[in-house]
Write a protein that holds these residues in place. Structure first.
Motif, PDB file in Angstrom:
ATOM      1  N   GLN A  56       0.817  -1.207   0.000  1.00 37.57           N
ATOM      2  CA  GLN A  56       0.000   0.000   0.000  1.00 37.57           C
ATOM      3  C   GLN A  56       0.860   1.270   0.000  1.00 37.57           C
ATOM      4  O   GLN A  56       0.487   2.280  -0.582  1.00 37.57           O
ATOM      5  N   ARG A  57       2.039   1.213   0.662  1.00 39.83           N
ATOM      6  CA  ARG A  57       2.868   2.412   0.818  1.00 39.83           C
ATOM      7  C   ARG A  57       4.063   2.450  -0.146  1.00 39.83           C
ATOM      8  O   ARG A  57       4.989   3.232   0.038  1.00 39.83           O
ATOM      9  N   THR A  58       4.012   1.651  -1.182  1.00 40.69           N
ATOM     10  CA  THR A  58       5.178   1.548  -2.059  1.00 40.69           C
ATOM     11  C   THR A  58       5.615   2.901  -2.619  1.00 40.69           C
ATOM     12  O   THR A  58       6.811   3.171  -2.754  1.00 40.69           O
ATOM     13  N   ASN A  59       4.675   3.780  -2.933  1.00 39.34           N
ATOM     14  CA  ASN A  59       5.048   5.090  -3.486  1.00 39.34           C
ATOM     15  C   ASN A  59       5.718   5.983  -2.448  1.00 39.34           C
ATOM     16  O   ASN A  59       6.623   6.760  -2.773  1.00 39.34           O
TER      17      ASN A  59
ATOM     18  N   GLY B  97      13.774   5.464   9.222  1.00 39.43           N
ATOM     19  CA  GLY B  97      13.615   4.069   9.636  1.00 39.43           C
ATOM     20  C   GLY B  97      12.366   3.393   9.125  1.00 39.43           C
ATOM     21  O   GLY B  97      12.104   2.233   9.457  1.00 39.43           O
ATOM     22  N   ASP B  98      11.570   4.063   8.318  1.00 38.36           N
ATOM     23  CA  ASP B  98      10.305   3.506   7.834  1.00 38.36           C
ATOM     24  C   ASP B  98      10.553   2.302   6.927  1.00 38.36           C
ATOM     25  O   ASP B  98      11.432   2.333   6.058  1.00 38.36           O
ATOM     26  N   LYS B  99       9.766   1.247   7.128  1.00 39.52           N
ATOM     27  CA  LYS B  99       9.869   0.032   6.306  1.00 39.52           C
ATOM     28  C   LYS B  99       8.488  -0.558   6.114  1.00 39.52           C
ATOM     29  O   LYS B  99       7.587  -0.333   6.923  1.00 39.52           O
ATOM     30  N   GLY B 100       8.338  -1.347   5.059  1.00 40.69           N
ATOM     31  CA  GLY B 100       7.057  -1.981   4.775  1.00 40.69           C
ATOM     32  C   GLY B 100       7.139  -3.496   4.824  1.00 40.69           C
ATOM     33  O   GLY B 100       8.210  -4.084   4.619  1.00 40.69           O
TER      34      GLY B 100
END
Length: 439
Positions: A167-170, A233-236
């Protein structure tokens, strides 16, 4: 932790010291947000796990990664009588959290500047742990889950979540752009935020990155830019990776928090007429596989938001849809806590007196479905606003309210009353508005 991990953790701590999250005004109260309170009431996941109702009085709740304390306030409001403990890496956030709970009159709350790995230092065990928007910042989510498990009571429940990589790929692509530009080498502040705005404004509106990540509010809201385009540090993760983290921590999946929005069958035009492969394969799939397929078809959820707990702690039960007559005879009916308010009760009585349907979903929106109750049935359920009731009492009440059939004028039978109430309660339980407990 290796040097790279230590550096990332320090960047995250600095970012939240500079801009504690969420930037919710101190005086803002969640009291009127029934949906938010509902999903933070520990009795909901407890019921999903055990088909039993539990009280919140005397429970001990941990808000792991409490930030500026707004979710700690939500937990305190949603769980009357519970003690709330908050921990966070950011000392500035902890100060704000203390001020927030004090401002709203909660004295049974404590806050500490600690990491998840340091939780055993508290010397406490918890009935419920809320870990909101934290796990995806760790090098391994399983490490955070293991730390929380170490302080979780045997029947305790953890609520945690991960950012969805699909969902957050962009947004992850946007972060790569701004890393490339050097805007995330240190702690992003006002200058870096303005450089992001300049870059996004310079792009044509049809450019994919701008079309999918830039909103009008971001032109003035610094927090949105920091928590999306400059988030350290954000990761999916994916559903299989979420389950893998739980298995690595030896924790058992209970449910997605917003489970009604993960209904795989709702994605199909004709659920009763599926393509052959799906028609044969779906009944054999595990819960994990159902959720994975939903995610692949329709990745709309920013968060993979889930409840879990120690393995083999759930109490076996029969789903309400499969209850026999004897199961229903032993049923105790509870209205969910966030509907049990004077305002909702007054609206219920108004609908009854005006012979109108009572739209329960207007007062607590927990699915995409509009859910209403016919006024006679609503009148039968009115005693639930005082306390839980046995099913038989509601059946007897229905017979008194409708003693004869409105067309034939024949006396209403107990069987008719029974079937009407059972059908209504089955629907309300499915959508999460009542809790049914066998005693």
């Amino acid at each position: 932790m290796n040097n790279n991990t230590v550096e990332i953790v320090e960047k995250i701590r600095q970012q939240f010291n500079t801009g504690p999250y969420p930037r919710m005004p101190l005086e803002t109260s969640p009291k009127d947000n029934a949906k938010l309170l509902h999903f933070h009431n520990l009795s909901i996941p407890y019921y999903l796990r055990n088909q039993k109702v539990t009280e919140t009085e005397g429970k001990v709740i941990l808000d792991a990664g409490c930030g500026s304390g707004y979710m700690s306030l939500v937990l305190a409001e949603a769980n009357p009588g519970a003690k709330v403990i908050g921990v966070d890496l950011s000392e500035k956030s902890i100060e704000l959290a203390r001020q927030r709970l004090h401002h709203h009159g909660f004295t049974n709350a404590e806050f500490y500047a600690l990491s998840l790995e340091e939780l055993p230092q508290l010397g406490l065990s918890f009935d419920y742990i809320n870990c909101d928007e934290v796990l995806y910042l760790l090098s391994k989510p399983s490490v955070g889950l293991q730390a929380m498990k170490s302080v979780l009571k045997p029947e305790g429940i953890i609520r945690a979540n991960l950012h969805s990589s699909l969902q957050r790929t962009n947004y992850f692509r946007a972060q790569e752009v701004f890393k490339f530009m050097g805007l995330m080498d240190g702690n992003p502040e006002a200058l870096e935020i303005e450089l992001v705005r300049d870059t996004m404004k310079a792009l044509k509106d049809r450019i994919t990155l701008k079309a999918h990540t830039w909103k009008l509010a971001m032109e003035t809201d610094d927090e949105q830019v920091l928590m999306n385009h400059l988030f350290q540090g954000d990761k999916g993760y994916t559903i299989p990776e979420m389950f893998s983290a739980m298995r690595a921590a030896n924790l058992e999946f209970i449910s997605m928090v917003n489970w009604r929005q993960w209904d795989l069958m709702a994605l199909f035009k004709e659920p009763e007429n599926l393509p052959a492969f799906l028609g044969l394969a779906l009944p054999e799939m595990s819960v994990e596989e159902w959720l994975q397929l939903f995610e692949l078809f329709h990745p709309v959820h920013r968060l993979l938001d889930f409840w879990c707990g120690h393995p083999s702690q759930s109490q076996p039960f029969v789903p309400v849809a499969e209850w026999t007559h004897s199961d229903w005879q032993a049923a105790q009916v509870h209205i969910v806590p966030q509907l049990k308010t004077p305002t909702v009760k007054a609206e219920l009585i108004k609908s009854i007196e005006q012979f109108q349907q009572f739209e329960v979903s207007k007062h607590l929106t927990i699915s995409d479905n509009a859910v209403s109750i016919e006024y006679v049935t609503a009148a039968c359920l009115l005693p639930l606003w005082e306390e839980a009731q046995p099913l038989q009492l509601l059946v007897e009440r229905w017979q008194k309210l409708r003693p004869v059939h409105p067309v034939t004028l024949e006396p209403t039978t107990q069987e008719e009353a029974w079937n009407t109430i059972v059908q209504s309660l089955t629907k309300l339980e499915k959508f999460g508005y009542v809790l049914l407990e066998r005693y």
